[in-house]
Each structure stands twice: as structure tokens, then as C-alpha cells.
Design an enzyme around this catalytic site. Structure first.
Site, short mmCIF file in Angstrom:
data_model
loop_
_atom_site.label_atom_id
_atom_site.label_comp_id
_atom_site.label_asym_id
_atom_site.label_seq_id
_atom_site.Cartn_x
_atom_site.Cartn_y
_atom_site.Cartn_z
N HIS A 145 11.62 -76.56 -86.12
CA HIS A 145 12.32 -76.51 -84.84
C HIS A 145 11.44 -77.14 -83.76
O HIS A 145 10.23 -77.00 -83.79
CB HIS A 145 12.73 -75.08 -84.47
N GLN A 146 12.08 -77.86 -82.89
CA GLN A 146 11.38 -78.51 -81.78
C GLN A 146 11.73 -77.80 -80.47
O GLN A 146 12.90 -77.54 -80.19
CB GLN A 146 11.78 -79.98 -81.67
#
Length: 186
Positions: A145-146
């Protein structure tokens, strides 16, 4: 007890009355968070919240936008209002395990998130990044996840500087609704 505007509140204890013995802990009382705790949105420790989220409706999962290979949702424990996460649907742990299509869509959704946050929240800048692995600080290391964290010129106040605490002024559901409404149609 009186608040900072001098308004009198009944049946409210002063913060100094909470701890019987003073200690080193700083406390920021956030009763609005009980809605997230009581709703049971935290999955069991052996379940991945980023795999579960797309199976729920957007409001419950705090999903702002869905793509083909990735989606955007609000961070349940934000650093700032509008703190977004861009996740692939597929359960992969690190960036090097993502397919070229996933990488491209994560990048595209990140760009759109920045544009929407600028239009809706008038953000002045962004912190964007990924923590790869638990040792690098990933809270959920098993699913890539960013982070897209909006920043404002005046977003520092005495809480983070003096007390090492961050105050988030808006409820997540309100922020999700605003950002989803500002997201361009596919």
C-alpha cells in the site's frame, strides 16, 4: 468545567482529574474514534484488511475510488485529514512483486488522488511513500500500500511540536464522501 470559550459544561471532568497518579503519558481524548472501534472494522489478526475492504461497500470500507488493478481508501488511522492509501487488489507484500499493470495503476491513482485532494482540500503539498516490510515501518506488511498524505502550509500546531500528538479535525466518513464526490468519473 468551562471550555476555552468560557462555555460551561455540566458533568465534565477536568483532564487533571483523570489520572490518580501523574505519569509521563500525554493524552488526547478522541471520543469520536469510538465509532470506528465499536463498528468492528478491525479484522482478526490473521485477516488482511486490504483484501477485505474491496468486498465491502465503499462507505463502510472508506473506499474513495476503484480501478481495475488497484483502489484508493482512507487510512483508518490518518496522519492528516485526507490521508489516502493506494492498494492493489492482489495480495502482494512488496513493490517488486507487483505486476507492471498494478504499478501503473497505483501511480495513476496516486496522481488522481493528489489532484482531487488539491481541488477538494486545497492541499499545498504531499508526503507519498511506501514502507516495505515490518522492519521498515509497514503497519500491514503483508499487503502493498502506498500512502498519500496531504500537507498544508499551516498544518503544524502545538500538538505535534510540543506534545508529540497529531489532531485530525474531520471524521473519516465526511472526508471519504468529499473525496469520492470530487473523484473524476472513469
Amino acid at each position: 468545567m468551562k471550555d476555552y470559550d468560557g462555555v460551561e459544561y455540566e458533568n465534565v471532568e477536568g483532564a487533571g482529574d483523570f489520572a490518580a497518579v501523574p505519569d509521563a503519558f500525554q493524552r488526547l481524548w478522541t471520543p469520536h474514534r469510538i465509532a470506528y472501534i465499536e463498528s468492528g472494522t478491525q479484522p482478526a489478526t490473521d485477516e488482511c484488511p486490504f483484501c477485505i475492504a474491496p468486498t465491502l461497500n465503499d462507505e463502510k470500507a472508506l473506499i474513495v475510488a476503484r480501478g481495475t488493478h488497484a483502489y484508493v481508501l482512507l487510512n483508518l488511522f490518518p496522519y492528516n485529514s485526507g490521508h489516502l492509501l493506494v492498494c492493489p487488489y492482489r495480495h502482494v507484500a512488496t513493490y517488486d512483486e507487483a505486476t507492471p499493470e498494478e504499478v501503473a495503476e497505483i501511480g495513476s491513482l496516486t496522481q488522481t488522488a493528489m489532484r482531487v485532494l488539491t481541488a477538494v482540500s486545497h492541499a499545498h503539498g504531499y508526503n507519498i511513500g511506501m514502507n516495505q516490510g515490518q522492519i521498515a515501518g509497514a503497519g500491514i506488511a503483508a499487503h502493498l500500500h502506498q500512502h498519500v498524505v496531504p500537507r498544508w502550509a499551516q498544518d503544524s500546531n502545538f500538538f505535534p511540536i510540543i506534545a508529540g500528538t497529531k489532531a485530525v479535525p474531520r471524521l473519516l466518513g465526511e472526508v471519504r464522501a468529499d473525496l469520492a464526490a470530487g473523484w473524476p468519473a472513469s
